[in-house]
Design an enzyme around this catalytic site. Structure first.
Site, PDB file in Angstrom:
ATOM      1  CE1 TYR A  80      -3.644   2.617   1.101  1.00  0.00           C
ATOM      2  CE2 TYR A  80      -1.741   3.631   2.146  1.00  0.00           C
ATOM      3  CZ  TYR A  80      -3.039   3.715   1.692  1.00  0.00           C
ATOM      4  OH  TYR A  80      -3.717   4.894   1.802  1.00  0.00           O
ATOM      5  CD  GLU A 116      -5.782   4.433  -1.002  1.00  0.00           C
ATOM      6  OE1 GLU A 116      -5.939   4.840   0.154  1.00  0.00           O
ATOM      7  OE2 GLU A 116      -6.677   3.849  -1.640  1.00  0.00           O
TER       8      GLU A 116
END
Ligand code: GDP
Ligand code: MN
Length: 381
Positions: free
Chosen positions: A101, A189
């Site tokens: 992530y 993101e």
């Protein structure tokens, strides 16, 4: 402005961030054509602005044309958490070794940028933050300094990724920071950022929120804007520069200030009604903005009554009243309007409205009374 995944990937590609090859499809035939061109296996991905598409069945692997056709047909029109899938992204399938992530966003309380990196990707970051916060390596970045390469290396080392992914991740994060800072995004993101079986590191998903206030210096964003809203009413509102969100009820709402608009929704709900929309007309309440707002609300066939809730601050009550009356004149209304006007020179404003009251314009002294009147006119829920 939130981008769809495929737009986010196009955005990333401009900053040289590696993403899988793919194509956009609005029909099953287009999806199959892309799949044939890309070569199998491919992944068929629902384009909706909500996470968890994988779990909802909106992401499927296809090994041949028949499977591509089947999955595209199933996913188009699918409902994912209230979002209807109208578009697909077809991309070359990935052989995943590990999922990470990575993101940059604003940390408003620290008044700095915040970078987050975790070896536990692919799941929602909120879940990682709740269950194992130590698994997220954080870096605060002063915008004046930027993200230097040594700082980036140290940050990546803290996240304890597979060493095989380190160099690729550092390179992507430096580019992702540029996509965030130079690109004028509020959020970038990548979840998951993957280490593939073949050792490459790249972005398998993309979530990007652009800063609307910077739109004036990004002509290239216009290509993103066109299909942003799937709601006809919201599209109309966007054209008119209004802060509008479509809802399902029968009471059209117009208020000045986002906080008041939200309170208005609550009060309408409390007295037994449902709002048809959220709409913040901002500080001024000139005839132009009132007219634009009425045009949008009036175009919604579900609306049975309109509640205008204005608190006069710098704008005086008389000006607000004049704006409402003049704005109403330009629109052929399908439903009655209830106005609650308070604040600076409210008395004077209400007097002007009362003098113009008809069976299409009612004036109420308080927010609660206004909400009750609107709900009564609409005939309840
Ligand atoms: P989200 O569920 O909406 O966040 O969609 P993502 O694009 O992040 O995909 C969800 C998950 O599907 C990923 O974390 C992967 O595990 C899986 N996935 C997506 N694309 C591929 C692919 O090409 N190959 C494989 N093996 N898995 C994939
Ligand atoms: Mn994802």
């Amino acid at each position: 402005m939130d981008l769809f995944e495929y737009q986010g990937k196009q955005y990333f590609a401009r900053f040289d961030i590696p993403v899988p090859n793919g194509g956009v499809a609005d029909t099953v035939d287009e999806a199959v054509a892309h799949a044939e061109h890309i070569g199998y296996p491919v992944v068929v991905k629902a384009q909706v602005q909500v996470g968890g598409r994988g779990k909802a069945g909106g992401i499927q692997l296809a090994n041949n044309a028949d499977e591509a056709r089947l999955h595209a047909g199933n996913i188009l029109g699918m409902d994912i958490k209230g979002h209807t899938v109208r578009r697909l992204w077809i991309e070359e399938a990935s052989q995943i070794q590990e999922e990470y992530y990575a993101s940059f966003t604003l940390d408003r309380s620290a008044k700095l940028y915040l970078g987050m990196l975790s070896a536990q990707g692919g799941v929602e970051i909120e879940q990682v933050a709740a269950e194992s916060p130590q698994a997220i390596a954080r870096i605060h970045i002063n915008p004046l300094d930027g993200l230097t390469e040594p700082a980036c290396r140290e940050w990546v080392a803290q996240a304890k990724l597979n060493p095989a992914a380190t160099a690729g991740t550092v390179s992507i994060l430096l580019k992702l920071y540029r996509a965030f800072e130079d690109g004028d995004a509020d959020l970038v993101e990548i979840n998951p950022l993957i280490l593939a079986q073949d050792g490459r590191v790249y972005a398998l998903d993309a979530k990007v929120t652009l800063d609307d206030a910077a739109a004036y210096r990004h002509e290239e964003w216009q290509s993103f804007g066109k299909i942003i809203s799937e709601d006809e009413r919201e599209r109309r509102a966007q054209e008119r520069g209004l802060q509008y969100v479509g809802l399902d009820g029968s009471i059209g709402i117009m208020a000045n200030g986002a906080g008041l608009a939200m309170s208005t929704l609550d009060v309408v709900n409390q007295v037994g009604g449902d709002a048809a929309n959220f709409l913040d007309i901002g500080g001024g309440s000139g005839a132009d903005v009132v007219r634009a707002a009425l045009e949008v609300i009036n175009s919604d066939p579900k609306v049975k009554a309109i509640f205008i809730n204005v608190f006069g601050g710098i704008t005086r009550g008389e000006e607000v009243a004049a704006g409402i009356i003049e704005g109403m004149q330009g629109v052929e209304l399908n439903s009655p309007v209830v106005v609650r006007l308070d604040g600076t020179n409210a008395e004077e404003g209400r007097a002007i409205l009362a003098a113009n009251a008809t069976n299409m314009l009612y004036v109420e002294p308080t927010m609660l009374d206004g909400a009750r009147k609107a709900v009564a006119l609409a005939g309840g829920r």
